[in-house]
Write a protein that holds these residues in place. Structure first.
Motif, PDB file in Angstrom:
ATOM      1  N   PRO A  46      -1.752   9.050  -7.030  1.00  0.00           N
ATOM      2  CA  PRO A  46      -1.897  10.460  -7.443  1.00  0.00           C
ATOM      3  C   PRO A  46      -1.013  10.828  -8.640  1.00  0.00           C
ATOM      4  O   PRO A  46      -1.391  11.675  -9.449  1.00  0.00           O
ATOM      5  N   ILE A  47       0.130  10.157  -8.760  1.00  0.00           N
ATOM      6  CA  ILE A  47       1.017  10.448  -9.909  1.00  0.00           C
ATOM      7  C   ILE A  47       0.342   9.967 -11.193  1.00  0.00           C
ATOM      8  O   ILE A  47       0.312  10.666 -12.206  1.00  0.00           O
ATOM      9  N   ARG A  48      -0.233   8.796 -11.100  1.00  0.00           N
ATOM     10  CA  ARG A  48      -0.897   8.212 -12.272  1.00  0.00           C
ATOM     11  C   ARG A  48      -2.016   9.099 -12.811  1.00  0.00           C
ATOM     12  O   ARG A  48      -2.245   9.195 -14.004  1.00  0.00           O
ATOM     13  N   TRP A  49      -2.732   9.763 -11.900  1.00  0.00           N
ATOM     14  CA  TRP A  49      -3.890  10.563 -12.317  1.00  0.00           C
ATOM     15  C   TRP A  49      -3.576  12.059 -12.405  1.00  0.00           C
ATOM     16  O   TRP A  49      -4.474  12.871 -12.609  1.00  0.00           O
ATOM     17  N   GLU A  50      -2.295  12.431 -12.238  1.00  0.00           N
ATOM     18  CA  GLU A  50      -1.888  13.838 -12.337  1.00  0.00           C
ATOM     19  C   GLU A  50      -2.227  14.384 -13.731  1.00  0.00           C
ATOM     20  O   GLU A  50      -1.939  13.763 -14.743  1.00  0.00           O
TER      21      GLU A  50
ATOM     22  N   TYR B 131       0.824  -1.214   0.000  1.00  0.00           N
ATOM     23  CA  TYR B 131       0.000   0.000   0.000  1.00  0.00           C
ATOM     24  C   TYR B 131       0.862   1.270   0.000  1.00  0.00           C
ATOM     25  O   TYR B 131       0.506   2.273  -0.631  1.00  0.00           O
ATOM     26  N   ASP B 132       2.026   1.217   0.697  1.00  0.00           N
ATOM     27  CA  ASP B 132       2.939   2.372   0.699  1.00  0.00           C
ATOM     28  C   ASP B 132       3.255   2.793  -0.737  1.00  0.00           C
ATOM     29  O   ASP B 132       3.241   3.984  -1.064  1.00  0.00           O
ATOM     30  N   ALA B 133       3.579   1.802  -1.573  1.00  0.00           N
ATOM     31  CA  ALA B 133       3.931   2.120  -2.975  1.00  0.00           C
ATOM     32  C   ALA B 133       2.694   2.539  -3.755  1.00  0.00           C
ATOM     33  O   ALA B 133       2.717   3.524  -4.505  1.00  0.00           O
ATOM     34  N   SER B 134       1.621   1.805  -3.557  1.00  0.00           N
ATOM     35  CA  SER B 134       0.404   2.078  -4.321  1.00  0.00           C
ATOM     36  C   SER B 134      -0.135   3.481  -4.028  1.00  0.00           C
ATOM     37  O   SER B 134      -0.549   4.211  -4.935  1.00  0.00           O
ATOM     38  N   SER B 135      -0.102   3.865  -2.751  1.00  0.00           N
ATOM     39  CA  SER B 135      -0.684   5.167  -2.390  1.00  0.00           C
ATOM     40  C   SER B 135       0.183   6.325  -2.892  1.00  0.00           C
ATOM     41  O   SER B 135      -0.321   7.413  -3.134  1.00  0.00           O
ATOM     42  N   LYS B 136       1.487   6.077  -3.096  1.00  0.00           N
ATOM     43  CA  LYS B 136       2.336   7.115  -3.700  1.00  0.00           C
ATOM     44  C   LYS B 136       2.100   7.190  -5.208  1.00  0.00           C
ATOM     45  O   LYS B 136       2.153   8.259  -5.811  1.00  0.00           O
ATOM     46  N   PHE B 137       1.861   6.028  -5.791  1.00  0.00           N
ATOM     47  CA  PHE B 137       1.748   5.954  -7.248  1.00  0.00           C
ATOM     48  C   PHE B 137       0.414   6.515  -7.762  1.00  0.00           C
ATOM     49  O   PHE B 137       0.374   7.182  -8.807  1.00  0.00           O
TER      50      PHE B 137
ATOM     51  N   GLU C 227       7.758  14.106 -14.377  1.00  0.00           N
ATOM     52  CA  GLU C 227       8.822  14.315 -13.384  1.00  0.00           C
ATOM     53  C   GLU C 227       8.601  13.412 -12.155  1.00  0.00           C
ATOM     54  O   GLU C 227       9.514  12.719 -11.693  1.00  0.00           O
ATOM     55  N   ASP C 228       7.363  13.410 -11.640  1.00  0.00           N
ATOM     56  CA  ASP C 228       7.054  12.604 -10.446  1.00  0.00           C
ATOM     57  C   ASP C 228       7.175  11.111 -10.742  1.00  0.00           C
ATOM     58  O   ASP C 228       7.617  10.322  -9.899  1.00  0.00           O
ATOM     59  N   MET C 229       6.756  10.736 -11.935  1.00  0.00           N
ATOM     60  CA  MET C 229       6.808   9.316 -12.344  1.00  0.00           C
ATOM     61  C   MET C 229       8.270   8.862 -12.378  1.00  0.00           C
ATOM     62  O   MET C 229       8.605   7.780 -11.886  1.00  0.00           O
ATOM     63  N   LYS C 230       9.122   9.719 -12.947  1.00  0.00           N
ATOM     64  CA  LYS C 230      10.542   9.383 -13.060  1.00  0.00           C
ATOM     65  C   LYS C 230      11.149   9.165 -11.658  1.00  0.00           C
ATOM     66  O   LYS C 230      11.848   8.183 -11.409  1.00  0.00           O
ATOM     67  N   LYS C 231      10.824  10.067 -10.757  1.00  0.00           N
ATOM     68  CA  LYS C 231      11.363   9.967  -9.391  1.00  0.00           C
ATOM     69  C   LYS C 231      10.822   8.714  -8.696  1.00  0.00           C
ATOM     70  O   LYS C 231      11.560   7.987  -8.040  1.00  0.00           O
ATOM     71  N   PHE C 232       9.528   8.474  -8.881  1.00  0.00           N
ATOM     72  CA  PHE C 232       8.911   7.304  -8.245  1.00  0.00           C
ATOM     73  C   PHE C 232       9.594   6.011  -8.712  1.00  0.00           C
ATOM     74  O   PHE C 232       9.931   5.149  -7.901  1.00  0.00           O
ATOM     75  N   PHE C 233       9.801   5.896 -10.019  1.00  0.00           N
ATOM     76  CA  PHE C 233      10.380   4.661 -10.554  1.00  0.00           C
ATOM     77  C   PHE C 233      11.882   4.538 -10.267  1.00  0.00           C
ATOM     78  O   PHE C 233      12.410   3.431 -10.183  1.00  0.00           O
ATOM     79  N   ALA C 234      12.543   5.694 -10.086  1.00  0.00           N
ATOM     80  CA  ALA C 234      13.988   5.655  -9.841  1.00  0.00           C
ATOM     81  C   ALA C 234      14.305   5.483  -8.352  1.00  0.00           C
ATOM     82  O   ALA C 234      15.299   4.857  -8.002  1.00  0.00           O
TER      83      ALA C 234
END
Ligand SMILES: N[C@@H](CCC(=O)N[C@@H](CS)C(=O)NCC(=O)O)C(=O)O
Length: 205
Positions: free
Chosen positions: A104-108, A96-102, A116-123
């Motif tokens: 809002p980025i997915r629906w930005e 859930y930690d990962a899912s809840s961060k992902f 930018e957020d996606m890149k940081k999340f995946f890196a």
């Protein structure tokens, strides 16, 4: 009318883990999927004005993870004793930690912020989270392919589902995590689940 009625949009989203639990258990359920166009007229029928909602025996239960946990307990997929249940919950919360961060980025909506957020999340965020999950799988899995205690629990089904969101963005994301890769392969081969995965509606989320 079915004993279990699951209300959600036509997507995997926050409902899919509950669908997977009922599928794995061989439990028939009503999979009620709303068109966003009809949602405004249905919203007031849900206790908290959101979905998923599980209707069990005519009573409506909101909140995706409590729904999934209830179903997992009903079908003995929540862990076989109190401590196993705690281990399952700690895996679930780590996912859930990962899912809840992902989410809002997915629906930005702002495309450059999203990139930018996606890149940081995946890196940064996701690799740390996957390392944690790989560690928990090895720690609690008794040398087997399931997260807890050498048998299927809803932690496996939750990881299977949430990882799909990450794999849609980068299909190599699990390459450095052999335990997690094997875990997902094992889930794909589970009786009932393998048929369901082949026939379930293909949706955008
Ligand atoms: N914490 C809730 C969040 C539920 C939620 O955000 N549901 C969204 C769909 S994923 C929803 O119903 N949106 C429509 C609305 O709020 O009107 C859960 O995990 O079930």
């Amino acid at each position: 009318m079915s004993l279990y009625r699951l209300h959600y949009f036509n997507g995997r989203g926050r409902a899919e883990v509950s669908r997977l639990i009922m599928v794995a258990a061989g439990q028939k359920f009503e999979d009620i999927r709303y068109d966003p166009k009809e949602w405004s007229s249905k919203k007031s029928q849900m206790p908290l004005g959101q979905m998923p909602v599980l209707e069990f025996n005519g009573m409506k239960l909101p909140q995706s993870l409590p729904i999934a946990r209830f179903l997992a307990r009903q079908f003995r997929l929540a862990g076989r004793d109190n401590f196993e249940q705690a281990k399952v919950d700690s895996v679930v919360d780590t996912i859930y930690d990962a899912s809840s961060k992902f989410t809002p980025i997915r629906w930005e909506k702002n495309e450059s912020k999203k990139q930018e957020d996606m890149k940081k999340f995946f890196a940064e965020d996701l690799p740390k989270n996957l390392q944690n999950l790989e560690l928990l799988g090895k720690l609690y899995g008794n040398g087997g392919p399931f997260f807890v205690g050498n048998h299927l629990t809803w932690a496996d089904l939750y990881f299977y589902d949430i990882a799909e969101n990450f794999l849609q963005v980068d299909k190599n994301i699990l390459m450095n995590y052999p335990w997690l890769t094997h875990n997902r392969q094992e889930i794909e081969q589970q009786p009932n689940i393998s048929d369901y995965l082949k026939t379930r509606p293909q949706t955008v989320f």
